[in-house]
Motif scaffolding. Sequence first.
Motif, PDB file in Angstrom:
ATOM      1  N   THR A 227     -45.127   1.240  30.524  1.00  0.00           N
ATOM      2  CA  THR A 227     -46.353   1.498  29.767  1.00  0.00           C
ATOM      3  C   THR A 227     -47.497   1.901  30.684  1.00  0.00           C
ATOM      4  OG1 THR A 227     -45.687  -0.117  28.082  1.00  0.00           O
ATOM      5  CG2 THR A 227     -48.007   0.515  28.144  1.00  0.00           C
TER       6      THR A 227
ATOM      7  N   ASP B 180     -45.270  -4.556  13.728  1.00  0.00           N
ATOM      8  CA  ASP B 180     -45.945  -3.358  14.211  1.00  0.00           C
ATOM      9  C   ASP B 180     -46.053  -3.261  15.727  1.00  0.00           C
ATOM     10  OD1 ASP B 180     -46.604  -2.309  11.599  1.00  0.00           O
ATOM     11  OD2 ASP B 180     -48.053  -3.952  11.446  1.00  0.00           O
ATOM     12  N   GLU B 181     -46.109  -4.383  16.417  1.00  0.00           N
ATOM     13  CA  GLU B 181     -46.352  -4.342  17.859  1.00  0.00           C
ATOM     14  C   GLU B 181     -45.971  -5.659  18.524  1.00  0.00           C
ATOM     15  OE1 GLU B 181     -50.560  -3.632  17.790  1.00  0.00           O
ATOM     16  OE2 GLU B 181     -51.038  -5.781  17.707  1.00  0.00           O
TER      17      GLU B 181
ATOM     18  N   ALA C 101     -46.809  -0.690  20.736  1.00  0.00           N
ATOM     19  CA  ALA C 101     -46.562  -0.464  19.305  1.00  0.00           C
ATOM     20  C   ALA C 101     -45.102  -0.084  19.076  1.00  0.00           C
ATOM     21  CB  ALA C 101     -47.478   0.637  18.793  1.00  0.00           C
ATOM     22  N   PHE C 102     -44.540  -0.528  17.969  1.00  0.00           N
ATOM     23  CA  PHE C 102     -43.194  -0.146  17.572  1.00  0.00           C
ATOM     24  C   PHE C 102     -43.263   1.123  16.728  1.00  0.00           C
ATOM     25  CE2 PHE C 102     -42.524  -4.867  17.874  1.00  0.00           C
ATOM     26  CZ  PHE C 102     -41.741  -4.817  19.020  1.00  0.00           C
ATOM     27  N   ASP C 103     -42.525   2.127  17.153  1.00  0.00           N
ATOM     28  CA  ASP C 103     -42.514   3.396  16.428  1.00  0.00           C
ATOM     29  C   ASP C 103     -41.062   3.812  16.184  1.00  0.00           C
ATOM     30  OD1 ASP C 103     -43.243   5.766  15.241  1.00  0.00           O
ATOM     31  OD2 ASP C 103     -43.524   6.827  17.156  1.00  0.00           O
ATOM     32  N   PRO C 104     -40.593   3.702  14.932  1.00  0.00           N
ATOM     33  CA  PRO C 104     -41.297   3.232  13.734  1.00  0.00           C
ATOM     34  C   PRO C 104     -41.411   1.708  13.728  1.00  0.00           C
ATOM     35  CG  PRO C 104     -39.010   3.693  13.220  1.00  0.00           C
ATOM     36  CD  PRO C 104     -39.206   4.124  14.643  1.00  0.00           C
ATOM     37  N   PRO C 105     -42.262   1.163  12.864  1.00  0.00           N
ATOM     38  CA  PRO C 105     -42.404  -0.295  12.785  1.00  0.00           C
ATOM     39  C   PRO C 105     -41.082  -0.964  12.416  1.00  0.00           C
ATOM     40  CG  PRO C 105     -44.200   0.814  11.644  1.00  0.00           C
ATOM     41  CD  PRO C 105     -43.196   1.874  11.973  1.00  0.00           C
TER      42      PRO C 105
ATOM     43  N   LYS D  12     -38.559  -3.276  10.388  1.00  0.00           N
ATOM     44  CA  LYS D  12     -38.432  -3.639   8.979  1.00  0.00           C
ATOM     45  C   LYS D  12     -38.465  -5.152   8.804  1.00  0.00           C
ATOM     46  CE  LYS D  12     -35.714   0.485   7.885  1.00  0.00           C
ATOM     47  NZ  LYS D  12     -34.418   1.012   7.398  1.00  0.00           N
TER      48      LYS D  12
ATOM     49  N   ARG E 275     -34.188  -3.487  18.910  1.00  0.00           N
ATOM     50  CA  ARG E 275     -35.256  -2.608  19.391  1.00  0.00           C
ATOM     51  C   ARG E 275     -35.627  -2.960  20.838  1.00  0.00           C
ATOM     52  NH1 ARG E 275     -39.196   0.340  16.580  1.00  0.00           N
ATOM     53  NH2 ARG E 275     -37.745   0.203  14.817  1.00  0.00           N
TER      54      ARG E 275
END
Length: 242
Positions: free
Chosen positions: A32, A58-59, A83-87, A89, A97
């Motif tokens: 990051t 989300d993150e 941030a998680f992209d996509p969030p 579920k 992830r």
Amino acid sequence: MATNKTTTASSRICKHMNEDHALSLYAIVQSTLNRSKISGGTTTTNIKNCNMTSIDLDEMKISYVTCNEQDGTCSRPQESIIAFDPPLKSLGEARSRLVQMHHECLAPRFSWLITEPICQTILLSMSGLGYAHYFVDIPQVLQQDAMISSIIGSDRGSKWGDSIEYAVKVSWMFGVFAHLAEAVYVAYICKMCLKMSYRNVISWFIMVTLVGYPMTSKVLQFRNVQQREGGSGANFSTKKKQ
């Protein structure tokens, strides 16, 4: 608003990551920070004390400190928000992830061959030695060069050419075998100690074969973090869910 179930799951994930996967948190924070560098290079400070403080759909948030490599002084605790992209579920998806992010952050960047000056120098030097060894008749070049012949003479030019050709051959062969030996050692560390994916192991092997120690040092840094912070490193990618 987070439910008690979500809060409990978040705390459990954070505890597991902090206790067993310090290397993963380190790699994620380092990646990051590196992405924020305009030059595209790597950070010049040591990252320590990485701890996941929270995670939701989300993150996730990871606290850390950075220490100066020269005098050892460390900053106050900082926080990295990823941030998680996509969030996600659900938090049940967090493990897969995090495994994905772990492997992505431990993978080498082939752009380092261009963005890091020492890698450029070694790659160009090895390419030049290889070209001279396989495609250039150095004694003949020295004999045919009028300026060199006028300075050292044609007979000396032939002798010097043989010496230079031998030196180029030895340098080329030494560089190749040294890099290959390093690459085998690094591949062993990546797979057996850091538990990287086969794709990452092969990528690191190629990078070390091309430029040697600048890439080896990055893998050794990962291993040092694992030994310093403890935990099982990348092992969570195959660990059974409890």
